[in-house]
Design a protein around this motif. Sequence first.
Motif, PDB file in Angstrom:
ATOM      1  N   ILE A  88      -6.332  49.824  -4.971  1.00  0.00           N
ATOM      2  CA  ILE A  88      -7.542  49.408  -4.260  1.00  0.00           C
ATOM      3  C   ILE A  88      -8.729  49.393  -5.205  1.00  0.00           C
ATOM      4  CG2 ILE A  88      -9.164  50.053  -2.428  1.00  0.00           C
ATOM      5  CD1 ILE A  88      -6.804  51.264  -0.933  1.00  0.00           C
ATOM      6  N   LEU A  89      -8.831  50.423  -6.022  1.00  0.00           N
ATOM      7  CA  LEU A  89      -9.959  50.501  -6.951  1.00  0.00           C
ATOM      8  C   LEU A  89      -9.950  49.324  -7.919  1.00  0.00           C
ATOM      9  CD1 LEU A  89     -12.324  52.422  -7.555  1.00  0.00           C
ATOM     10  CD2 LEU A  89     -10.920  53.473  -9.322  1.00  0.00           C
ATOM     11  N   ASN A  90      -8.782  48.928  -8.363  1.00  0.00           N
ATOM     12  CA  ASN A  90      -8.676  47.792  -9.276  1.00  0.00           C
ATOM     13  C   ASN A  90      -9.067  46.484  -8.589  1.00  0.00           C
ATOM     14  OD1 ASN A  90      -7.900  46.715 -11.918  1.00  0.00           O
ATOM     15  ND2 ASN A  90      -6.224  45.729 -10.816  1.00  0.00           N
ATOM     16  N   LEU A  91      -8.671  46.326  -7.334  1.00  0.00           N
ATOM     17  CA  LEU A  91      -9.069  45.134  -6.572  1.00  0.00           C
ATOM     18  C   LEU A  91     -10.585  45.071  -6.432  1.00  0.00           C
ATOM     19  CD1 LEU A  91      -6.378  45.132  -3.725  1.00  0.00           C
ATOM     20  CD2 LEU A  91      -6.608  43.445  -5.547  1.00  0.00           C
ATOM     21  N   LEU A  92     -11.204  46.209  -6.118  1.00  0.00           N
ATOM     22  CA  LEU A  92     -12.656  46.250  -5.965  1.00  0.00           C
ATOM     23  C   LEU A  92     -13.356  46.020  -7.305  1.00  0.00           C
ATOM     24  CD1 LEU A  92     -12.991  49.293  -3.535  1.00  0.00           C
ATOM     25  CD2 LEU A  92     -13.182  46.867  -2.972  1.00  0.00           C
ATOM     26  N   ARG A  93     -12.785  46.515  -8.355  1.00  0.00           N
ATOM     27  CA  ARG A  93     -13.373  46.311  -9.689  1.00  0.00           C
ATOM     28  C   ARG A  93     -13.352  44.828 -10.050  1.00  0.00           C
ATOM     29  NH1 ARG A  93     -10.462  49.704 -12.127  1.00  0.00           N
ATOM     30  NH2 ARG A  93     -11.931  51.449 -12.057  1.00  0.00           N
ATOM     31  N   ASN A  94     -12.250  44.157  -9.792  1.00  0.00           N
ATOM     32  CA  ASN A  94     -12.165  42.733 -10.077  1.00  0.00           C
ATOM     33  C   ASN A  94     -13.054  41.913  -9.148  1.00  0.00           C
ATOM     34  OD1 ASN A  94     -10.333  42.970 -12.183  1.00  0.00           O
ATOM     35  ND2 ASN A  94      -8.561  42.871 -10.827  1.00  0.00           N
ATOM     36  N   HIS A  95     -13.226  42.399  -7.934  1.00  0.00           N
ATOM     37  CA  HIS A  95     -14.086  41.724  -6.971  1.00  0.00           C
ATOM     38  C   HIS A  95     -15.529  41.723  -7.449  1.00  0.00           C
ATOM     39  CE1 HIS A  95     -16.708  41.760  -3.353  1.00  0.00           C
ATOM     40  NE2 HIS A  95     -15.871  40.843  -2.917  1.00  0.00           N
ATOM     41  N   GLY A  96     -16.016  42.869  -7.930  1.00  0.00           N
ATOM     42  CA  GLY A  96     -17.332  42.929  -8.565  1.00  0.00           C
ATOM     43  C   GLY A  96     -18.523  43.031  -7.634  1.00  0.00           C
ATOM     44  N   GLY A  97     -18.316  43.227  -6.338  1.00  0.00           N
ATOM     45  CA  GLY A  97     -19.432  43.479  -5.436  1.00  0.00           C
ATOM     46  C   GLY A  97     -20.232  42.250  -5.062  1.00  0.00           C
ATOM     47  N   CYS A  98     -21.522  42.461  -4.818  1.00  0.00           N
ATOM     48  CA  CYS A  98     -22.422  41.412  -4.332  1.00  0.00           C
ATOM     49  C   CYS A  98     -22.285  40.144  -5.172  1.00  0.00           C
ATOM     50  CB  CYS A  98     -23.863  41.910  -4.365  1.00  0.00           C
ATOM     51  SG  CYS A  98     -25.077  40.667  -3.898  1.00  0.00           S
ATOM     52  N   SER A  99     -22.065  39.019  -4.502  1.00  0.00           N
ATOM     53  CA  SER A  99     -21.773  37.763  -5.187  1.00  0.00           C
ATOM     54  C   SER A  99     -23.005  36.914  -5.476  1.00  0.00           C
ATOM     55  CB  SER A  99     -20.794  36.937  -4.344  1.00  0.00           C
ATOM     56  OG  SER A  99     -19.596  37.637  -4.121  1.00  0.00           O
ATOM     57  N   ALA A 100     -24.158  37.298  -4.926  1.00  0.00           N
ATOM     58  CA  ALA A 100     -25.352  36.446  -5.010  1.00  0.00           C
ATOM     59  C   ALA A 100     -25.701  36.112  -6.454  1.00  0.00           C
ATOM     60  CB  ALA A 100     -26.537  37.142  -4.344  1.00  0.00           C
ATOM     61  N   GLY A 101     -25.747  34.829  -6.753  1.00  0.00           N
ATOM     62  CA  GLY A 101     -26.115  34.371  -8.083  1.00  0.00           C
ATOM     63  C   GLY A 101     -25.006  34.426  -9.097  1.00  0.00           C
ATOM     64  N   SER A 102     -23.864  34.995  -8.729  1.00  0.00           N
ATOM     65  CA  SER A 102     -22.749  35.081  -9.674  1.00  0.00           C
ATOM     66  C   SER A 102     -21.535  34.326  -9.156  1.00  0.00           C
ATOM     67  CB  SER A 102     -22.399  36.553  -9.946  1.00  0.00           C
ATOM     68  OG  SER A 102     -22.097  37.231  -8.742  1.00  0.00           O
ATOM     69  N   LYS A 103     -20.955  34.788  -8.058  1.00  0.00           N
ATOM     70  CA  LYS A 103     -19.791  34.103  -7.498  1.00  0.00           C
ATOM     71  C   LYS A 103     -20.156  33.150  -6.372  1.00  0.00           C
ATOM     72  CE  LYS A 103     -17.085  37.678  -6.754  1.00  0.00           C
ATOM     73  NZ  LYS A 103     -15.840  38.406  -6.416  1.00  0.00           N
ATOM     74  N   ILE A 104     -21.434  33.088  -6.046  1.00  0.00           N
ATOM     75  CA  ILE A 104     -21.858  32.171  -4.996  1.00  0.00           C
ATOM     76  C   ILE A 104     -23.279  31.692  -5.282  1.00  0.00           C
ATOM     77  CG2 ILE A 104     -22.848  33.929  -3.445  1.00  0.00           C
ATOM     78  CD1 ILE A 104     -21.495  32.347  -1.134  1.00  0.00           C
ATOM     79  N   LEU A 105     -23.541  30.434  -4.975  1.00  0.00           N
ATOM     80  CA  LEU A 105     -24.890  29.869  -4.986  1.00  0.00           C
ATOM     81  C   LEU A 105     -25.027  29.021  -3.725  1.00  0.00           C
ATOM     82  CD1 LEU A 105     -25.490  28.582  -8.646  1.00  0.00           C
ATOM     83  CD2 LEU A 105     -26.561  30.566  -7.564  1.00  0.00           C
ATOM     84  N   SER A 106     -26.259  28.883  -3.261  1.00  0.00           N
ATOM     85  CA  SER A 106     -26.521  28.092  -2.072  1.00  0.00           C
ATOM     86  C   SER A 106     -27.459  26.940  -2.404  1.00  0.00           C
ATOM     87  CB  SER A 106     -27.156  28.981  -0.991  1.00  0.00           C
ATOM     88  OG  SER A 106     -27.572  28.228   0.121  1.00  0.00           O
ATOM     89  N   ILE A 107     -27.203  25.798  -1.793  1.00  0.00           N
ATOM     90  CA  ILE A 107     -28.061  24.618  -1.979  1.00  0.00           C
ATOM     91  C   ILE A 107     -28.574  24.185  -0.611  1.00  0.00           C
ATOM     92  CG2 ILE A 107     -28.172  22.230  -2.770  1.00  0.00           C
ATOM     93  CD1 ILE A 107     -25.989  22.928  -4.798  1.00  0.00           C
ATOM     94  N   SER A 108     -29.895  24.057  -0.500  1.00  0.00           N
ATOM     95  CA  SER A 108     -30.524  23.730   0.778  1.00  0.00           C
ATOM     96  C   SER A 108     -30.396  22.238   1.059  1.00  0.00           C
ATOM     97  CB  SER A 108     -31.997  24.130   0.734  1.00  0.00           C
ATOM     98  OG  SER A 108     -32.734  23.235  -0.080  1.00  0.00           O
ATOM     99  N   PRO A 109     -30.715  21.808   2.278  1.00  0.00           N
ATOM    100  CA  PRO A 109     -30.620  20.381   2.615  1.00  0.00           C
ATOM    101  C   PRO A 109     -31.448  19.481   1.702  1.00  0.00           C
ATOM    102  CG  PRO A 109     -30.789  21.669   4.625  1.00  0.00           C
ATOM    103  CD  PRO A 109     -31.013  22.628   3.489  1.00  0.00           C
ATOM    104  N   GLU A 110     -32.567  19.987   1.159  1.00  0.00           N
ATOM    105  CA  GLU A 110     -33.410  19.178   0.279  1.00  0.00           C
ATOM    106  C   GLU A 110     -33.131  19.413  -1.199  1.00  0.00           C
ATOM    107  OE1 GLU A 110     -36.271  22.339   1.958  1.00  0.00           O
ATOM    108  OE2 GLU A 110     -34.179  21.755   2.185  1.00  0.00           O
ATOM    109  N   GLY A 111     -32.060  20.186  -1.505  1.00  0.00           N
ATOM    110  CA  GLY A 111     -31.619  20.334  -2.887  1.00  0.00           C
ATOM    111  C   GLY A 111     -32.099  21.563  -3.626  1.00  0.00           C
ATOM    112  N   ASN A 112     -32.794  22.481  -2.950  1.00  0.00           N
ATOM    113  CA  ASN A 112     -33.180  23.730  -3.600  1.00  0.00           C
ATOM    114  C   ASN A 112     -31.958  24.615  -3.799  1.00  0.00           C
ATOM    115  OD1 ASN A 112     -35.925  23.062  -3.625  1.00  0.00           O
ATOM    116  ND2 ASN A 112     -36.265  23.929  -1.587  1.00  0.00           N
TER     117      ASN A 112
END
Length: 382
Positions: free
Chosen positions: A277-301
Amino acid sequence: MINVCKLVSDIETVSKEIRNNRKTLRLRYTRHTIPVIVWNMTYACNLRCKHCYINAGEKRKGELSTEEGKKLLKDLRDVGVEVILFSGGEPLLREDFFEIARYAKELGMRTVLSTNGTLIDENIALRLKQIGIDYVGISLDGLEETNDEFRGIKGAFSKALSGIRNCLKHGINVGIRFTITKYNYKDLDDLIELAIRENIPRFCIYHLVYSGRGMNIKDLDITNDDRKMLIEYLIKKSFELKNRGIKLEILTVDNHADGIYIYNYLKKTNIKESDIILNLLRNHGGCSAGSKILSISPEGNVYPCQFWNDLKLGNIREESIKDILEKDIVKMLRNKYKYLKGKCGSCKYKELCGGCRVRAKYVFNDMWQEDPSCYLSTKEIT
């Protein structure tokens, strides 16, 4: 996302299929720097949900055109993005949705649809199947009375459930998305049992994030003691599902302390090899904001995640996604554990969790401060 059933009882459904269908292993429990992209395609929506993070309702001027959308997808694929999540508002209200989604498939991208499900009749489900939509997440925030009140439209529950059934009928991977609050906590077990009866393979529980209209219902957020009880309930539910032979995966979203709590809980009871479990969590890396995920708004922001709409990283009409990914703030978010303060800064699991930077920003006006929704005790994290 924290896949509770995977950690507790090694049960996977949709997640396993997604991983097996991809050329590279960069999913839920693998670190990477090329993010999943959430494209909020439109502000238009036929519901009025109390917790909507972009205040959806009416379509607004300046939303990306069809051609701009296709160019965006091409640029994303050129920098290595493999997964595009179409969201909104309600993405199915865009007349060009199927044209854009088909183009994403032609580029070889994995396509996910986040929808309220109320518009998915048999014809729409068939079209989703024909173009190869890989997964559809449909929001249900309680049983009928609770859901319809939460979503602002009477009849929303029955239409969403019909949308789920139409997806299942046509062999589309589909799951329930549920944002937990004091208002709908009581419906959770019944809603999971509904998922079991309907043979729905995935159930995602979202912690409330204070963004958009979610700011207006902060008082409805569950307490940190409630969060601890929630995870203990989900651990026991995961074992129960395994004993009943039921293939349903339950995930939590937007509170990575859940994974640490599960690790400590199972380590203490010696139920499972804790180092796995610890290894899975280590590879997961926690909060994804700005690293594993980005968001694009309807106007392209471009924003670090779909809930973080006051930290603009750029606009795709003005600069390339490649240049945006190389900005200093994005690099800092990829290494956020170096900048954390307070409880998060002193936590021995900070590289496995990192807290929610959005909640920290809205509560303390400091993105690097501790996550106010962390329910782990000092003894558990030091």
